[in-house]
Design a protein around this motif. Sequence first.
Motif, PDB file in Angstrom:
ATOM      1  N   ILE A 168      16.290  67.913 -33.590  1.00  0.00           N
ATOM      2  CA  ILE A 168      15.951  67.367 -32.271  1.00  0.00           C
ATOM      3  C   ILE A 168      17.030  66.406 -31.798  1.00  0.00           C
ATOM      4  O   ILE A 168      17.590  66.569 -30.729  1.00  0.00           O
ATOM      5  CB  ILE A 168      14.577  66.673 -32.330  1.00  0.00           C
ATOM      6  N   HIS A 169      17.320  65.421 -32.618  1.00  0.00           N
ATOM      7  CA  HIS A 169      18.372  64.471 -32.268  1.00  0.00           C
ATOM      8  C   HIS A 169      19.574  64.689 -33.182  1.00  0.00           C
ATOM      9  O   HIS A 169      19.412  65.041 -34.345  1.00  0.00           O
ATOM     10  CB  HIS A 169      17.883  63.035 -32.439  1.00  0.00           C
ATOM     11  N   PRO A 170      20.755  64.425 -32.658  1.00  0.00           N
ATOM     12  CA  PRO A 170      21.930  64.532 -33.530  1.00  0.00           C
ATOM     13  C   PRO A 170      21.812  63.508 -34.662  1.00  0.00           C
ATOM     14  O   PRO A 170      21.339  62.400 -34.437  1.00  0.00           O
ATOM     15  CB  PRO A 170      23.102  64.184 -32.608  1.00  0.00           C
ATOM     16  N   GLN A 171      22.208  63.910 -35.847  1.00  0.00           N
ATOM     17  CA  GLN A 171      22.054  63.035 -37.011  1.00  0.00           C
ATOM     18  C   GLN A 171      23.407  62.762 -37.665  1.00  0.00           C
ATOM     19  O   GLN A 171      24.193  63.683 -37.886  1.00  0.00           O
ATOM     20  CB  GLN A 171      21.154  63.708 -38.060  1.00  0.00           C
ATOM     21  N   PRO A 172      23.678  61.486 -37.986  1.00  0.00           N
ATOM     22  CA  PRO A 172      24.912  61.195 -38.711  1.00  0.00           C
ATOM     23  C   PRO A 172      24.831  61.741 -40.137  1.00  0.00           C
ATOM     24  O   PRO A 172      23.755  61.726 -40.730  1.00  0.00           O
ATOM     25  CB  PRO A 172      24.976  59.675 -38.732  1.00  0.00           C
ATOM     26  N   ALA A 173      25.927  62.234 -40.634  1.00  0.00           N
ATOM     27  CA  ALA A 173      25.980  62.721 -42.010  1.00  0.00           C
ATOM     28  C   ALA A 173      27.379  62.452 -42.551  1.00  0.00           C
ATOM     29  O   ALA A 173      28.305  62.166 -41.790  1.00  0.00           O
ATOM     30  CB  ALA A 173      25.667  64.212 -42.056  1.00  0.00           C
ATOM     31  N   GLY A 174      27.505  62.523 -43.864  1.00  0.00           N
ATOM     32  CA  GLY A 174      28.803  62.260 -44.482  1.00  0.00           C
ATOM     33  C   GLY A 174      29.256  63.458 -45.290  1.00  0.00           C
ATOM     34  O   GLY A 174      28.477  64.049 -46.034  1.00  0.00           O
ATOM     35  N   LEU A 175      30.526  63.825 -45.092  1.00  0.00           N
ATOM     36  CA  LEU A 175      31.070  64.949 -45.844  1.00  0.00           C
ATOM     37  C   LEU A 175      32.150  64.473 -46.792  1.00  0.00           C
ATOM     38  O   LEU A 175      32.858  63.510 -46.518  1.00  0.00           O
ATOM     39  CB  LEU A 175      31.694  65.978 -44.895  1.00  0.00           C
ATOM     40  N   ALA A 176      32.275  65.155 -47.909  1.00  0.00           N
ATOM     41  CA  ALA A 176      33.425  64.974 -48.786  1.00  0.00           C
ATOM     42  C   ALA A 176      34.452  65.999 -48.321  1.00  0.00           C
ATOM     43  O   ALA A 176      34.263  67.192 -48.493  1.00  0.00           O
ATOM     44  CB  ALA A 176      33.032  65.228 -50.231  1.00  0.00           C
ATOM     45  N   ILE A 177      35.509  65.517 -47.698  1.00  0.00           N
ATOM     46  CA  ILE A 177      36.511  66.438 -47.175  1.00  0.00           C
ATOM     47  C   ILE A 177      37.419  66.873 -48.321  1.00  0.00           C
ATOM     48  O   ILE A 177      37.808  66.064 -49.165  1.00  0.00           O
ATOM     49  CB  ILE A 177      37.348  65.762 -46.075  1.00  0.00           C
ATOM     50  N   THR A 178      37.729  68.151 -48.331  1.00  0.00           N
ATOM     51  CA  THR A 178      38.608  68.669 -49.379  1.00  0.00           C
ATOM     52  C   THR A 178      39.778  69.385 -48.733  1.00  0.00           C
ATOM     53  O   THR A 178      39.707  69.788 -47.569  1.00  0.00           O
ATOM     54  CB  THR A 178      37.849  69.671 -50.270  1.00  0.00           C
ATOM     55  N   ASP A 179      40.846  69.527 -49.468  1.00  0.00           N
ATOM     56  CA  ASP A 179      42.001  70.234 -48.909  1.00  0.00           C
ATOM     57  C   ASP A 179      41.889  71.728 -49.223  1.00  0.00           C
ATOM     58  O   ASP A 179      40.893  72.182 -49.795  1.00  0.00           O
ATOM     59  CB  ASP A 179      43.316  69.629 -49.412  1.00  0.00           C
ATOM     60  N   SER A 180      42.916  72.471 -48.831  1.00  0.00           N
ATOM     61  CA  SER A 180      42.794  73.921 -48.937  1.00  0.00           C
ATOM     62  C   SER A 180      42.730  74.380 -50.398  1.00  0.00           C
ATOM     63  O   SER A 180      42.405  75.520 -50.673  1.00  0.00           O
ATOM     64  CB  SER A 180      43.951  74.606 -48.217  1.00  0.00           C
ATOM     65  N   ASN A 181      43.043  73.470 -51.335  1.00  0.00           N
ATOM     66  CA  ASN A 181      42.853  73.819 -52.738  1.00  0.00           C
ATOM     67  C   ASN A 181      41.504  73.353 -53.257  1.00  0.00           C
ATOM     68  O   ASN A 181      41.216  73.458 -54.448  1.00  0.00           O
ATOM     69  CB  ASN A 181      43.951  73.175 -53.592  1.00  0.00           C
ATOM     70  N   GLY A 182      40.711  72.772 -52.373  1.00  0.00           N
ATOM     71  CA  GLY A 182      39.401  72.295 -52.780  1.00  0.00           C
ATOM     72  C   GLY A 182      39.433  70.901 -53.376  1.00  0.00           C
ATOM     73  O   GLY A 182      38.412  70.385 -53.806  1.00  0.00           O
ATOM     74  N   ALA A 183      40.601  70.257 -53.399  1.00  0.00           N
ATOM     75  CA  ALA A 183      40.695  68.925 -54.001  1.00  0.00           C
ATOM     76  C   ALA A 183      40.147  67.877 -53.039  1.00  0.00           C
ATOM     77  O   ALA A 183      40.322  67.979 -51.830  1.00  0.00           O
ATOM     78  CB  ALA A 183      42.148  68.604 -54.337  1.00  0.00           C
ATOM     79  N   PHE A 184      39.494  66.898 -53.628  1.00  0.00           N
ATOM     80  CA  PHE A 184      38.869  65.837 -52.829  1.00  0.00           C
ATOM     81  C   PHE A 184      39.923  65.062 -52.033  1.00  0.00           C
ATOM     82  O   PHE A 184      40.959  64.668 -52.548  1.00  0.00           O
ATOM     83  CB  PHE A 184      38.121  64.883 -53.759  1.00  0.00           C
ATOM     84  N   VAL A 185      39.626  64.847 -50.744  1.00  0.00           N
ATOM     85  CA  VAL A 185      40.558  64.139 -49.874  1.00  0.00           C
ATOM     86  C   VAL A 185      39.993  62.797 -49.443  1.00  0.00           C
ATOM     87  O   VAL A 185      40.681  61.788 -49.427  1.00  0.00           O
ATOM     88  CB  VAL A 185      40.856  65.005 -48.627  1.00  0.00           C
ATOM     89  N   GLY A 186      38.715  62.755 -49.085  1.00  0.00           N
ATOM     90  CA  GLY A 186      38.126  61.487 -48.649  1.00  0.00           C
ATOM     91  C   GLY A 186      36.773  61.717 -48.020  1.00  0.00           C
ATOM     92  O   GLY A 186      36.364  62.851 -47.804  1.00  0.00           O
ATOM     93  N   TRP A 187      36.082  60.621 -47.753  1.00  0.00           N
ATOM     94  CA  TRP A 187      34.771  60.702 -47.111  1.00  0.00           C
ATOM     95  C   TRP A 187      34.962  60.718 -45.607  1.00  0.00           C
ATOM     96  O   TRP A 187      35.828  60.043 -45.080  1.00  0.00           O
ATOM     97  CB  TRP A 187      33.889  59.517 -47.511  1.00  0.00           C
ATOM     98  N   HIS A 188      34.110  61.438 -44.915  1.00  0.00           N
ATOM     99  CA  HIS A 188      34.298  61.544 -43.481  1.00  0.00           C
ATOM    100  C   HIS A 188      32.958  61.619 -42.777  1.00  0.00           C
ATOM    101  O   HIS A 188      32.017  62.242 -43.276  1.00  0.00           O
ATOM    102  CB  HIS A 188      35.134  62.791 -43.185  1.00  0.00           C
ATOM    103  N   ALA A 189      32.877  60.967 -41.618  1.00  0.00           N
ATOM    104  CA  ALA A 189      31.622  60.918 -40.863  1.00  0.00           C
ATOM    105  C   ALA A 189      31.566  62.053 -39.851  1.00  0.00           C
ATOM    106  O   ALA A 189      32.526  62.267 -39.113  1.00  0.00           O
ATOM    107  CB  ALA A 189      31.515  59.580 -40.144  1.00  0.00           C
ATOM    108  N   ILE A 190      30.449  62.770 -39.821  1.00  0.00           N
ATOM    109  CA  ILE A 190      30.256  63.813 -38.816  1.00  0.00           C
ATOM    110  C   ILE A 190      28.862  63.664 -38.208  1.00  0.00           C
ATOM    111  O   ILE A 190      28.078  62.817 -38.618  1.00  0.00           O
ATOM    112  CB  ILE A 190      30.367  65.227 -39.423  1.00  0.00           C
ATOM    113  N   THR A 191      28.568  64.492 -37.214  1.00  0.00           N
ATOM    114  CA  THR A 191      27.238  64.527 -36.628  1.00  0.00           C
ATOM    115  C   THR A 191      26.674  65.937 -36.787  1.00  0.00           C
ATOM    116  O   THR A 191      27.328  66.909 -36.403  1.00  0.00           O
ATOM    117  CB  THR A 191      27.293  64.221 -35.118  1.00  0.00           C
TER     118      THR A 191
END
Lengths: 666, 408
Positions: free
Chosen positions: A538-561
């Motif tokens: 119903i409403h947009p919800q904030p969420a957090g993703l673990a961003i990874t690079d094209s090799n799947g390695a962890f890059v950092g935390w990132h905020a999305i909706t």
Amino acid sequence: MSEWDLGKLAEKFEHVLSQLEQARRFNKQRYQAATLEAAARLLPLEGGVELLFEHAARYDRAGLFVDTAWDNPETLLPGLVRTSLESGDRVTVTIELLSELRLLALARGLHCHAGVPGEQARHFLTQVLALNLDYLLAGPAESSRVRLGNSAPAVDRVFRLLLAGIDFADILGSLVTEIQRMLAQRPIQVDSIKSMITQIAVARARGDDASESAGAEADLLVRALFGPSSSCADDPGLDVFEQRLAALEPDGLLAEARQFAEHMHGVGLVSDYHAQFLRWALASGREELLADALGLSSTGIDVLRCYQQLVHRLVGRAVHPQTAQCVYSLAMMLESGVLYAPPIAPALWRQIDLPLSPHCETLLTFAFGNAVPATDRLLAGALAILGQPLGIGQGNNPTCQSARAISMWAYNDPDYLLYLIQQAARFDEVVMHFEGTPISSAGVAATDLRQLPLDTDPVSVLLVPHLDKIYHHMGQLCADRGDDPHRWVNPEFHGWWVGRSFNLAVDLESGQLTAYRDFISRFYRSYHPYYNGNQPIIHPQPAGLAITDSNGAFVGWHAITLIRVALDQEGAMRVYFFNPNNDSGQNWGGGVQVSTDGHGERHGESSLPFAELVSRLYLFHAEAENSQAGSEPERGEVTEVMQMAVGSWASSRVQGVPAENEEKEN
Amino acid sequence: MGNYDRSKGYVAILGWSLNAIDAIDRFDRRYVIVAPPWAEEYANRYDIPFISWNFERLNERSMEIAQRLKDEGVDVAIPLYEETVEWAGAINSVLLGNPRLMGQALLFRDKALMKRRAQLGGIRVGIFEEAQDKSDVIRFLTRVNQALLKLDGDPNDPIHLKAFDKAGCLGHRVVRTADDVDNIPEDEFPVLMESHLDGWEFAVEAFIKDRKIQFMNISEYVTLGYSVFVPATPDLEKWRPRVKEEIEKLIEAFDIDFGFIHPEYFVTSDGKMYFGEVAYRPPGFNAFELIERAYGFNAYQAMVMMFDPKTTDEEIAEFFPREVVDAKGHAGCFGVYPRRRVINELKIPDDTAQDAYFEFHELQSPMQNKVPKRSAFGTHWGLVYFFGDDPYRLRDLLKAQEELDYYI
């Protein structure tokens, strides 16, 4: 000059580079100048650029960019490269070129840098090349040589290496694809795209480019920007264009209006002529052309009729050739029907004549120049956000939360956003409440303008410093509560609709996955229509993703909706979300390829198949009752998600028990 | 702070220098920085072991820091700046149980006492006296010139005035006339006065352990206060055996068991060596940096080794290269002073920027257009570094910089 042979200089470079490598973090700065000096002398020499390129990974790791604006390559903007190169400052030019060489090393997989997958580096460099085509094509254009001064040979060599290194079978084709890919996301900020198209136009006009395959597409982009209608097809200049309009019959004018609308909606760009056309239509009493010139559907036309006076005033004040892009936003705002919400129209009337504080006036003028009055600039910015809530980008501001919040309010709570804009613009202060305590942003106006992120849209330029300050203050207030501050900050900062059930996949102390299967299950039961009783978001919800690079390695935390969950045209369940970074098409490895176009996305949305998104998710909010209710997701699918996570960002976050063992235990 | 070798000493560094900390942090000894409170936040941010201390004049609290370092298990204290030399002496007399070190430090801190001591040790020094006020200066200037048999109206030979307890060129004035004397602010007294020696001035960096010179570098001044390079030209290096003898005399006269000294000498045209002064701390003008560029070893680390009572002979033998022959080239630097009264921007002269010997500079763009008047020798605006194979070419290049405008 005679003693300047490559070997000697290479030796000097090697010496300072090894000193830089050895130096501790706090003393890097001392050796940066020496390293840059040696590099600056290598750049213009035959073989010098190649030598530096070979050392790119080394100087990046050694700390050449530490504590400089180039330190975080993930926040660099292609549009700023030219400014650096033409700054005339030897150190700035050198560090910029070395940064490009580093990105080339990233793009070619010769170097890894957290935050910048190779794919992203490649996008970046493609845009840099597109924005600086004149350095590359048909020899030296006099004017750009003059601006580059002494550094021209170095710039030249680096760009040639980039061109060769990126391996463009067809440079024009690549650039056109790159531009189309970005335009499909309908960004609010299009200056950089416009510059790229301008470069293409110049190259096409000179006949520099032999490729025919992309020619038609390139010409379409050029036409959308410089000559979308019959009366301006030859790019005659605004004055001649107006004279021609005056001579047209009503049928001809209608055709003009439709051509403008067609290009605007087709390509996503608004020509200066289009803006001038609207102004002329209102000034000469041809208001009836407005609906066609905006390309409105029956909904839009209905809104236009209801709020005719307001829309005319908005066009009169906000639409100028310098702010042409807001014509598209205006059309989208009318189409969205947001004006039917009672507070919006009066809030826009307030916005039209908003008196700005001296600071706000100075800030907007500093960021956007004074060709358009600051009030009008801000009004155009407000229209842009209301019409394209998902078109906002964080610029080179490292904090993404503020951009996400502005987008979320524009989407869900637009009158509140207009209220915040008004507070910041008039009083230089925004007040929000954290669990009852008022938190003020007062004092932000005292920040040195040069410290502020200015490379975004007018609303972000104005609001982001206030929001950043409040967000950080809220974080401090609950820093010692022993749990992730987002638990409390997200609902208080964004709005009441943010779910109060807070879910975190990792243990805050150890960073290890904790109750991960349960975490995934709760997300399915809250958001997946098959398991939550077919309840859409119903409403947009904030969420957090673990961003990874094209090799799947962890890059950092990132905020999305999280915006919506729905089936795409192939019947796959996808999560559609908003990513506040400036360009969302990214490859996150392990087959997780974020799509921005072609899988049922609305403009500005990113999307991933449900399971793939969950495999990168580490934080979400939900309604407490929802995550308890619903039905248990399929075991196999949850296991698959767990494996995808453990195979990428969570590989070092599994304590003792690997995922497959856990599976056996159950 | 990474790993350190537990068989080696634990050193306290007195004073705050990022270069020194950087080098010592990379070395194999445990260390702690003792520096004023303003550095504490920075030290904490980068995990630099830190004890906050105000180095004012020695006072009854001196014992407190010595005791604290002793309790901490520190073996020896190493001074980085002139102001911390006497503190190191006081602290080391406690840490090493040798009260003599305190007196020795005071000799290093008072230029007049230092000269007397050298003279007593049979070292040749110029004529010198202490001055309490301007009348002392006038008298000394007159007497020196009378002794030189100058007639009325002949231009005076200059005399040099130096603060007792400041490093290098700070407070160094050249006085020729009564007018010059008038320009000396009252608060600069007392000062040391010296006769002027026409000759070749140079400095020595000597690393000492067990009363022996472990490594000795000669720094050749091109022009005092402007430029220096290492190792020196063969013309000066041919004096090395004589210089070594002089340093050995200093070791005896000042009773130096260990540490690092930085004396200055003149060689006059008749081949006599005069002692100028000596400091028990790293030299100014980034001579350590030049030594590292030329020889490849880090002089801060070398200094730590000299102070550390747990250093072994083998370690020393392995650490130092051979003097002169092992240098990879000659490294020099030039201190820039603006030559114009009004300036707009920093511009490295083309000839310099394109010279193969040029390395880099540490100059800042000017913050204001007007150049403040230089009093005494003043402080340069930043250093420009050079490196190359030929010491004579380097010397001429450094000399040539004096005629170039870096600020225009």
